[in-house]
Scaffold this motif. Structure first.
Motif, PDB file in Angstrom:
ATOM      1  N   PHE A   3       0.840  -1.200   0.000  1.00 26.38           N
ATOM      2  CA  PHE A   3       0.000   0.000   0.000  1.00 26.38           C
ATOM      3  C   PHE A   3       0.873   1.248   0.000  1.00 26.38           C
ATOM      4  CE2 PHE A   3      -2.108   3.401   2.344  1.00 26.38           C
ATOM      5  CZ  PHE A   3      -3.241   3.575   1.565  1.00 26.38           C
ATOM      6  N   LEU A   4       1.893   1.259   0.814  1.00 25.71           N
ATOM      7  CA  LEU A   4       2.788   2.416   0.905  1.00 25.71           C
ATOM      8  C   LEU A   4       3.516   2.651  -0.422  1.00 25.71           C
ATOM      9  CD1 LEU A   4       3.818   4.606   2.766  1.00 25.71           C
ATOM     10  CD2 LEU A   4       5.608   3.055   3.524  1.00 25.71           C
ATOM     11  N   ASN A   5       3.955   1.573  -1.057  1.00 21.91           N
ATOM     12  CA  ASN A   5       4.604   1.705  -2.366  1.00 21.91           C
ATOM     13  C   ASN A   5       3.628   2.246  -3.413  1.00 21.91           C
ATOM     14  OD1 ASN A   5       7.001   0.703  -1.343  1.00 21.91           O
ATOM     15  ND2 ASN A   5       6.593  -1.394  -2.007  1.00 21.91           N
ATOM     16  N   GLY A   6       2.390   1.773  -3.379  1.00 19.24           N
ATOM     17  CA  GLY A   6       1.388   2.235  -4.342  1.00 19.24           C
ATOM     18  C   GLY A   6       1.047   3.704  -4.152  1.00 19.24           C
ATOM     19  N   ILE A   7       0.842   4.112  -2.901  1.00 18.99           N
ATOM     20  CA  ILE A   7       0.541   5.522  -2.614  1.00 18.99           C
ATOM     21  C   ILE A   7       1.713   6.402  -3.048  1.00 18.99           C
ATOM     22  CG2 ILE A   7       0.381   7.159  -0.677  1.00 18.99           C
ATOM     23  CD1 ILE A   7      -2.269   6.093  -1.267  1.00 18.99           C
ATOM     24  N   THR A   8       2.931   5.926  -2.761  1.00 17.86           N
ATOM     25  CA  THR A   8       4.121   6.696  -3.153  1.00 17.86           C
ATOM     26  C   THR A   8       4.167   6.873  -4.662  1.00 17.86           C
ATOM     27  OG1 THR A   8       5.314   5.866  -1.233  1.00 17.86           O
ATOM     28  CG2 THR A   8       6.629   6.789  -3.027  1.00 17.86           C
ATOM     29  N   LEU A   9       3.897   5.821  -5.388  1.00 20.35           N
ATOM     30  CA  LEU A   9       3.910   5.901  -6.850  1.00 20.35           C
ATOM     31  C   LEU A   9       2.833   6.863  -7.358  1.00 20.35           C
ATOM     32  CD1 LEU A   9       5.318   4.797  -9.369  1.00 20.35           C
ATOM     33  CD2 LEU A   9       3.549   3.044  -9.463  1.00 20.35           C
ATOM     34  N   LEU A  10       1.636   6.797  -6.789  1.00 19.15           N
ATOM     35  CA  LEU A  10       0.565   7.707  -7.193  1.00 19.15           C
ATOM     36  C   LEU A  10       0.941   9.158  -6.905  1.00 19.15           C
ATOM     37  CD1 LEU A  10      -2.565   5.722  -5.957  1.00 19.15           C
ATOM     38  CD2 LEU A  10      -1.772   5.985  -8.314  1.00 19.15           C
ATOM     39  N   LEU A  11       1.537   9.394  -5.740  1.00 18.10           N
ATOM     40  CA  LEU A  11       1.937  10.755  -5.387  1.00 18.10           C
ATOM     41  C   LEU A  11       3.100  11.254  -6.241  1.00 18.10           C
ATOM     42  CD1 LEU A  11       1.558  10.657  -1.510  1.00 18.10           C
ATOM     43  CD2 LEU A  11       0.091  11.821  -3.169  1.00 18.10           C
ATOM     44  N   VAL A  12       3.985  10.351  -6.644  1.00 22.22           N
ATOM     45  CA  VAL A  12       5.093  10.744  -7.525  1.00 22.22           C
ATOM     46  C   VAL A  12       4.545  11.192  -8.881  1.00 22.22           C
ATOM     47  CG1 VAL A  12       7.045   9.836  -8.850  1.00 22.22           C
ATOM     48  CG2 VAL A  12       6.907   9.433  -6.386  1.00 22.22           C
ATOM     49  N   TYR A  13       3.568  10.460  -9.403  1.00 22.59           N
ATOM     50  CA  TYR A  13       2.957  10.871 -10.677  1.00 22.59           C
ATOM     51  C   TYR A  13       2.255  12.218 -10.531  1.00 22.59           C
ATOM     52  CZ  TYR A  13       3.943   6.885 -13.645  1.00 22.59           C
ATOM     53  OH  TYR A  13       4.576   5.964 -14.432  1.00 22.59           O
ATOM     54  N   GLN A  14       1.592  12.425  -9.395  1.00 27.71           N
ATOM     55  CA  GLN A  14       0.950  13.714  -9.163  1.00 27.71           C
ATOM     56  C   GLN A  14       1.983  14.829  -9.095  1.00 27.71           C
ATOM     57  OE1 GLN A  14      -1.590  13.888  -5.728  1.00 27.71           O
ATOM     58  NE2 GLN A  14      -1.893  16.085  -5.896  1.00 27.71           N
ATOM     59  N   LEU A  15       3.093  14.570  -8.421  1.00 26.35           N
ATOM     60  CA  LEU A  15       4.152  15.566  -8.302  1.00 26.35           C
ATOM     61  C   LEU A  15       4.782  15.876  -9.659  1.00 26.35           C
ATOM     62  CD1 LEU A  15       6.006  17.316  -6.495  1.00 26.35           C
ATOM     63  CD2 LEU A  15       7.488  15.314  -6.293  1.00 26.35           C
ATOM     64  N   VAL A  16       5.029  14.855 -10.441  1.00 28.56           N
ATOM     65  CA  VAL A  16       5.614  15.060 -11.776  1.00 28.56           C
ATOM     66  C   VAL A  16       4.651  15.864 -12.654  1.00 28.56           C
ATOM     67  CG1 VAL A  16       6.325  13.881 -13.903  1.00 28.56           C
ATOM     68  CG2 VAL A  16       7.125  13.050 -11.690  1.00 28.56           C
ATOM     69  N   GLY A  17       3.365  15.567 -12.555  1.00 29.33           N
ATOM     70  CA  GLY A  17       2.375  16.341 -13.308  1.00 29.33           C
ATOM     71  C   GLY A  17       2.354  17.788 -12.870  1.00 29.33           C
ATOM     72  N   GLU A  18       2.421  18.024 -11.564  1.00 25.47           N
ATOM     73  CA  GLU A  18       2.406  19.389 -11.034  1.00 25.47           C
ATOM     74  C   GLU A  18       3.648  20.161 -11.480  1.00 25.47           C
ATOM     75  OE1 GLU A  18       0.460  22.344  -9.414  1.00 25.47           O
ATOM     76  OE2 GLU A  18      -0.337  20.343  -9.037  1.00 25.47           O
ATOM     77  N   ILE A  19       4.796  19.529 -11.405  1.00 26.32           N
ATOM     78  CA  ILE A  19       6.039  20.189 -11.810  1.00 26.32           C
ATOM     79  C   ILE A  19       6.006  20.499 -13.311  1.00 26.32           C
ATOM     80  CG2 ILE A  19       8.514  19.820 -12.120  1.00 26.32           C
ATOM     81  CD1 ILE A  19       8.458  18.280  -9.440  1.00 26.32           C
ATOM     82  N   THR A  20       5.531  19.558 -14.101  1.00 27.95           N
ATOM     83  CA  THR A  20       5.465  19.752 -15.552  1.00 27.95           C
ATOM     84  C   THR A  20       4.547  20.915 -15.908  1.00 27.95           C
ATOM     85  OG1 THR A  20       5.840  17.383 -15.868  1.00 27.95           O
ATOM     86  CG2 THR A  20       4.980  18.610 -17.751  1.00 27.95           C
ATOM     87  N   VAL A  21       3.398  20.966 -15.256  1.00 32.24           N
ATOM     88  CA  VAL A  21       2.447  22.052 -15.526  1.00 32.24           C
ATOM     89  C   VAL A  21       3.051  23.401 -15.164  1.00 32.24           C
ATOM     90  CG1 VAL A  21       0.282  23.055 -14.693  1.00 32.24           C
ATOM     91  CG2 VAL A  21       0.345  20.683 -15.420  1.00 32.24           C
TER      92      VAL A  21
END
Length: 126
Positions: A3-21
């Motif tokens: 669960f922790l690995n999955g949440i981390t991966l989801l948050l990393v994608y969110q962070l990458v999207g935010e940085i890209t935008v």
């Protein structure tokens, strides 16, 4: 741990999207871009990792809790909503009608698009 690995991966994608935008000045929310990136990654991989599956299932099971802040915001700004109920109602009604019309038109176009090749295949088999 999954669960922790999955949440981390989801948050990393969110962070990458935010940085890209923010870097590119795109007019879409960062989490939406991150979700699109995750979707493309999952399409390429062809499967969902167990950790992401577990984390997303847990988040979806508690989805109703995410509406609590919106409800609190409605109550906190009830006076403003009461003052501006006409434009809010018009915006909601118009956006609903426009969305329904657009959805119907897209459905008609895609239905014709997908049934046309089937009809042609039927004629070729004869």
């Amino acid at each position: 741990m999954q669960f922790l690995n999955g949440i981390t991966l989801l948050l990393v994608y969110q962070l990458v999207g935010e940085i890209t935008v923010r870097l590119l000045g795109l007019p879409i929310p960062g989490p939406v871009l991150g979700m699109v990136m995750l979707f493309i990654t999952l399409l390429i991989r062809g499967r969902t990792p167990a950790s992401v599956d577990q984390a997303s299932s847990a988040l979806l099971s508690h989805l109703s809790l995410l509406f609590v802040p919106a409800g609190v915001g409605m109550m906190a700004h009830f006076g403003r909503i009461a003052d501006e109920w006409v434009p809010i109602t018009l915006a909601l009604l118009l956006s609903t009608v426009i969305t329904m019309v657009a959805t119907a038109l897209i459905m008609q176009v895609t239905t014709r698009w997908f049934t046309k090749p089937l009809a042609e295949r039927g004629q070729q088999d004869e």
